[in-house]
Design a protein around this motif. Structure first.
Motif, PDB file in Angstrom:
ATOM      1  N   ALA A   1       0.955  -1.155   0.130  1.00 26.82           N
ATOM      2  CA  ALA A   1      -0.186  -0.032   0.093  1.00 26.82           C
ATOM      3  C   ALA A   1       0.901   1.394  -0.023  1.00 26.82           C
ATOM      4  O   ALA A   1       2.059   1.181   0.559  1.00 26.82           O
ATOM      5  CB  ALA A   1      -0.901  -0.011   1.288  1.00 26.82           C
ATOM      6  N   ASP A   2       0.256   2.325  -0.560  1.00 22.62           N
ATOM      7  CA  ASP A   2       1.110   3.597  -0.662  1.00 22.62           C
ATOM      8  C   ASP A   2       0.532   4.157   0.837  1.00 22.62           C
ATOM      9  O   ASP A   2       1.483   5.194   1.216  1.00 22.62           O
ATOM     10  CB  ASP A   2       0.684   4.557  -1.879  1.00 22.62           C
ATOM     11  CG  ASP A   2       1.010   3.770  -3.032  1.00 22.62           C
ATOM     12  OD1 ASP A   2       2.087   3.924  -3.398  1.00 22.62           O
ATOM     13  OD2 ASP A   2       0.208   3.023  -3.712  1.00 22.62           O
ATOM     14  N   LEU A   3      -0.425   4.219   1.352  1.00 23.97           N
ATOM     15  CA  LEU A   3      -0.954   4.790   2.395  1.00 23.97           C
ATOM     16  C   LEU A   3      -1.610   3.802   3.165  1.00 23.97           C
ATOM     17  O   LEU A   3      -2.737   3.356   2.579  1.00 23.97           O
ATOM     18  CB  LEU A   3      -1.437   6.320   2.131  1.00 23.97           C
ATOM     19  CG  LEU A   3      -2.044   6.933   3.605  1.00 23.97           C
ATOM     20  CD1 LEU A   3      -0.832   7.363   4.317  1.00 23.97           C
ATOM     21  CD2 LEU A   3      -2.781   8.269   2.876  1.00 23.97           C
ATOM     22  N   VAL A   4      -1.619   3.872   4.584  1.00 22.52           N
ATOM     23  CA  VAL A   4      -2.796   2.896   5.413  1.00 22.52           C
ATOM     24  C   VAL A   4      -3.152   3.895   6.383  1.00 22.52           C
ATOM     25  O   VAL A   4      -2.737   4.432   7.042  1.00 22.52           O
ATOM     26  CB  VAL A   4      -1.824   1.756   5.998  1.00 22.52           C
ATOM     27  CG1 VAL A   4      -2.781   1.045   6.686  1.00 22.52           C
ATOM     28  CG2 VAL A   4      -0.952   1.048   5.048  1.00 22.52           C
ATOM     29  N   LEU A   5      -4.498   3.617   6.469  1.00 19.21           N
ATOM     30  CA  LEU A   5      -5.357   4.114   7.736  1.00 19.21           C
ATOM     31  C   LEU A   5      -5.849   3.168   8.645  1.00 19.21           C
ATOM     32  O   LEU A   5      -6.310   2.316   8.064  1.00 19.21           O
ATOM     33  CB  LEU A   5      -6.498   4.981   7.202  1.00 19.21           C
ATOM     34  CG  LEU A   5      -6.187   5.983   6.210  1.00 19.21           C
ATOM     35  CD1 LEU A   5      -7.514   6.833   5.502  1.00 19.21           C
ATOM     36  CD2 LEU A   5      -5.233   7.220   6.576  1.00 19.21           C
ATOM     37  N   PHE A   6      -5.885   3.385   9.922  1.00 14.25           N
ATOM     38  CA  PHE A   6      -6.218   2.511  10.976  1.00 14.25           C
ATOM     39  C   PHE A   6      -7.191   3.197  11.597  1.00 14.25           C
ATOM     40  O   PHE A   6      -7.045   4.290  12.521  1.00 14.25           O
ATOM     41  CB  PHE A   6      -4.996   2.129  11.834  1.00 14.25           C
ATOM     42  CG  PHE A   6      -3.954   1.271  10.963  1.00 14.25           C
ATOM     43  CD1 PHE A   6      -4.091  -0.110  11.019  1.00 14.25           C
ATOM     44  CD2 PHE A   6      -2.895   1.573  10.739  1.00 14.25           C
ATOM     45  CE1 PHE A   6      -3.236  -0.859  10.353  1.00 14.25           C
ATOM     46  CE2 PHE A   6      -1.761   0.954  10.073  1.00 14.25           C
ATOM     47  CZ  PHE A   6      -2.026  -0.318   9.983  1.00 14.25           C
ATOM     48  N   ALA A   7      -8.482   2.813  11.596  1.00 13.76           N
ATOM     49  CA  ALA A   7      -9.327   3.296  12.691  1.00 13.76           C
ATOM     50  C   ALA A   7      -9.398   3.071  14.062  1.00 13.76           C
ATOM     51  O   ALA A   7      -9.760   3.668  14.769  1.00 13.76           O
ATOM     52  CB  ALA A   7     -10.815   2.891  12.065  1.00 13.76           C
ATOM     53  N   TYR A   8      -8.678   1.883  14.388  1.00 14.18           N
ATOM     54  CA  TYR A   8      -8.494   1.390  15.587  1.00 14.18           C
ATOM     55  C   TYR A   8      -7.186   1.808  16.406  1.00 14.18           C
ATOM     56  O   TYR A   8      -6.877   1.219  17.269  1.00 14.18           O
ATOM     57  CB  TYR A   8      -8.551  -0.160  15.659  1.00 14.18           C
ATOM     58  CG  TYR A   8      -7.829  -0.740  14.624  1.00 14.18           C
ATOM     59  CD1 TYR A   8      -6.562  -1.101  15.081  1.00 14.18           C
ATOM     60  CD2 TYR A   8      -8.201  -1.179  13.326  1.00 14.18           C
ATOM     61  CE1 TYR A   8      -5.716  -2.091  14.318  1.00 14.18           C
ATOM     62  CE2 TYR A   8      -7.350  -1.758  12.562  1.00 14.18           C
ATOM     63  CZ  TYR A   8      -6.155  -2.430  12.983  1.00 14.18           C
ATOM     64  OH  TYR A   8      -5.362  -3.052  12.196  1.00 14.18           O
TER      65      TYR A   8
END
Length: 226
Positions: free
Chosen positions: A210-217
């Motif tokens: 991935a180029d960018l990863v978002l974690f909601a947790y």
């Protein structure tokens, strides 16, 4: 070999099994992502599943979504979509709800049997049957719309495998959004260590590509997957 895109547009491709009017905690997050893309000058294109068995779907929100994004709904071989198709053929009043579906004689027994073995047979989850359809539709849309970014939002985490395939094929910037933990989810049952290891391996493949990863947790809970 699939040709890589050279000229990109202002389109943004979102792939998510869960998307309005479907219910769930992910719905508000996906709405915010779609609105943010729209406000940033993108034209969102969404790939999601056709109608499936669900709790609390809100058809009223569909009109709002239609004004924000182009929505492409695909088939899926996951149990909720298949159950909806079966009940539609039977013209059953239970076709929209999980509780009634689970209380129907033969279908109740079938659902219990599937629930017992699904974690053994389907990796990383029972929604893996959505991936081939979503990927095929995405390939068609990428060739036509030439999006400048791909966003995959999960759970179910099998959707991230579609994003991984598309990243390998087209090299388009890829944003991975995790609404829930994957291999280390505290309430997901892995029948063997191998099943957990395989899910963890898939998770690493996704994150590493991935180029960018978002974690909601929270990042602290996600560090172990790097």
């Amino acid at each position: 070999m699939i040709d890589r895109m050279v000229i990109m547009s202002n389109k943004a491709l979102i792939i998510s099994y869960v998307y309005p009017p479907a219910p769930g905690g992910g719905r508000p997050r996906l709405m915010r992502i779609t609105k943010a893309l729209k406000n940033a000058g993108f034209e969102p294109v969404v790939i999601t599943v056709k109608q499936a068995i669900s709790r609390g779907a809100d058809p009223a929100i569909l009109e709002e979504v239609k004004n924000l994004a182009q929505i492409e709904r695909t088939e899926s071989l996951d149990p909720k979509r298949l159950a909806y198709v079966v009940f539609s053929l039977k013209k059953s009043p239970a076709k929209n709800t999980i509780p009634q579906f689970q209380q129907k004689g033969f279908f109740k027994r079938l659902w219990k049997a599937f629930s017992k073995f699904r974690n053994w047979l389907l990796v990383p989850d029972e929604y893996i049957g959505f991936v081939p359809f979503a990927t095929a539709r995405a390939i068609k849309l990428i060739r036509k719309e030439k999006p400048s970014i791909i966003i995959t939002s999960t759970s179910p985490h099998s959707v991230q495998l579609a994003g991984l395939i598309l990243k390998k094929l087209f090299k388009i910037p890829w944003l991975v959004d995790f609404r829930d933990a994957w291999a280390r989810h505290p309430y997901y049952f892995y029948p063997t260590r191998f099943h957990r290891w395989l899910s963890a391996k898939m998770e690493k493949w996704v994150i590493n590509n991935a180029d960018l990863v978002l974690f909601a947790y929270g990042l602290e809970n996600a560090k172990s997957v790097y």
